[in-house]
Write an enzyme that holds these catalytic residues in place. Structure first.
Site, PDB file in Angstrom:
ATOM      1  N   ASP A   1      -2.484   0.729   6.992  1.00  0.00           N
ATOM      2  CA  ASP A   1      -1.765   0.545   5.732  1.00  0.00           C
ATOM      3  C   ASP A   1      -1.280  -0.891   5.568  1.00  0.00           C
ATOM      4  O   ASP A   1      -1.231  -1.415   4.458  1.00  0.00           O
ATOM      5  CB  ASP A   1      -0.580   1.521   5.660  1.00  0.00           C
ATOM      6  CG  ASP A   1      -1.038   2.953   5.803  1.00  0.00           C
ATOM      7  OD1 ASP A   1      -1.215   3.390   6.957  1.00  0.00           O
ATOM      8  OD2 ASP A   1      -1.260   3.620   4.780  1.00  0.00           O
TER       9      ASP A   1
ATOM     10  N   ASP B   1       0.878  -1.168   0.000  1.00  0.00           N
ATOM     11  CA  ASP B   1       0.000   0.000   0.000  1.00  0.00           C
ATOM     12  C   ASP B   1       0.915   1.216   0.000  1.00  0.00           C
ATOM     13  O   ASP B   1       1.389   1.636   1.055  1.00  0.00           O
ATOM     14  CB  ASP B   1      -0.896  -0.009   1.240  1.00  0.00           C
ATOM     15  CG  ASP B   1      -1.819   1.204   1.281  1.00  0.00           C
ATOM     16  OD1 ASP B   1      -2.181   1.623   2.388  1.00  0.00           O
ATOM     17  OD2 ASP B   1      -2.163   1.726   0.205  1.00  0.00           O
TER      18      ASP B   1
ATOM     19  N   GLU C   1      -2.509  -1.590  -5.280  1.00  0.00           N
ATOM     20  CA  GLU C   1      -3.776  -1.016  -5.706  1.00  0.00           C
ATOM     21  C   GLU C   1      -3.538   0.014  -6.807  1.00  0.00           C
ATOM     22  O   GLU C   1      -2.548   0.742  -6.785  1.00  0.00           O
ATOM     23  CB  GLU C   1      -4.483  -0.338  -4.526  1.00  0.00           C
ATOM     24  CG  GLU C   1      -5.467  -1.265  -3.823  1.00  0.00           C
ATOM     25  CD  GLU C   1      -6.282  -0.541  -2.775  1.00  0.00           C
ATOM     26  OE1 GLU C   1      -7.420  -0.978  -2.518  1.00  0.00           O
ATOM     27  OE2 GLU C   1      -5.799   0.448  -2.205  1.00  0.00           O
TER      28      GLU C   1
END
Ligand SMILES: [Mg+2]
Lengths: 162, 162
Positions: A139, A7, A66
């Protein structure tokens, strides 16, 4: 299969290694890399070197990240982009493939609901990994979620890009 | 002082080396690094390696880049951010300081007008460097402009950040 979820962010980078074990998922390591405010070059070097360390020590087959399309604003997109750039560089140099998933794909893969709430996703992550409680910080949980997404998705959809 | 100006982008990265020679400015090299569409990791490695090459071959004292606050959209900010991240990483690893300037500062420093048009900036770049015509392509001209900006600005304002 060993998947390192990332992340990315400039202040905080979450990471989590998830591996498939039979029909179960287990995590070997997860956490956060924090960089103190300061010259951007120094922060990027720290993120890059930590990423190299994670790739070396955790030996993933794939890195999952992501792909956000909706950042709060251009400044956020820019800063996350810079951190993400050095992460993707490190992965490529280590010859580890990178798979990208949208937040909706991650939620869908982890909970079965594309619009699940953050808390639901985190509780599912804990359950799937056999953890007593949702992983902290956020996170790290996000990183584990995208790793799980790859493990659930990859067998059916060829989304791995080197 | 030798300044390597960089105009970062994922498809095209402009660069230009400007040095001060007495009270004149001269360029030793300028151009563009293009990366063909393809896996993002490959493109970032190419940008990173080319940046390392430029730092090695042109031996600048400072790298100058633009700090944009107004990207057309988050996607652009994100993609330029990724490319810029690996550029800043390479500069830091080579222990070369990085100075950032806004587009307005660049225009002001090169032409004397903070809201000069692109064509005016490019013509001034050509004039200041003793070139017969504005440098091509655009991204190389942009890189030379930010390098000139540093050379004009740095003596009066300590904007160099390592
Ligand atoms: Mg440009």
């Amino acid at each position: 299969m060993r998947v390192l979820g990332i992340d990315p962010g400039i202040g905080r980078m979450g990471y989590g290694l998830v591996r498939s074990q039979g029909n179960r998922l287990r995590t070997e390591d997860y956490g956060c890399v924090e960089t103190r405010p300061g010259p951007i070059g120094e922060r990027l070097v720290r993120i890059y070197e930590k990423m190299q360390e994670l790739l070396q020590n955790l030996n993933p087959d794939v890195v999952a990240v992501e792909q956000l399309f909706f950042y709060r604003n251009v400044t956020t997109a820019f800063h996350v982009g810079q951190a993400r750039g050095v992460v993707l560089l490190a992965a490529r140099q280590a010859e580890v493939a990178v798979a990208e998933y949208t937040p909706m794909q991650v939620k869908q893969a982890v909970t079965g609901y594309g619009s699940a709430e953050k808390g639901q996703v985190q509780r599912m992550v804990a359950m799937l990994l056999g953890l007593p409680a949702p992983p902290r910080p956020d996170d790290a949980a996000d990183a584990l979620a995208v790793a799980i997404c790859h493990l659930h998705t990859a067998p059916t959809m060829a989304l791995v890009r080197g």
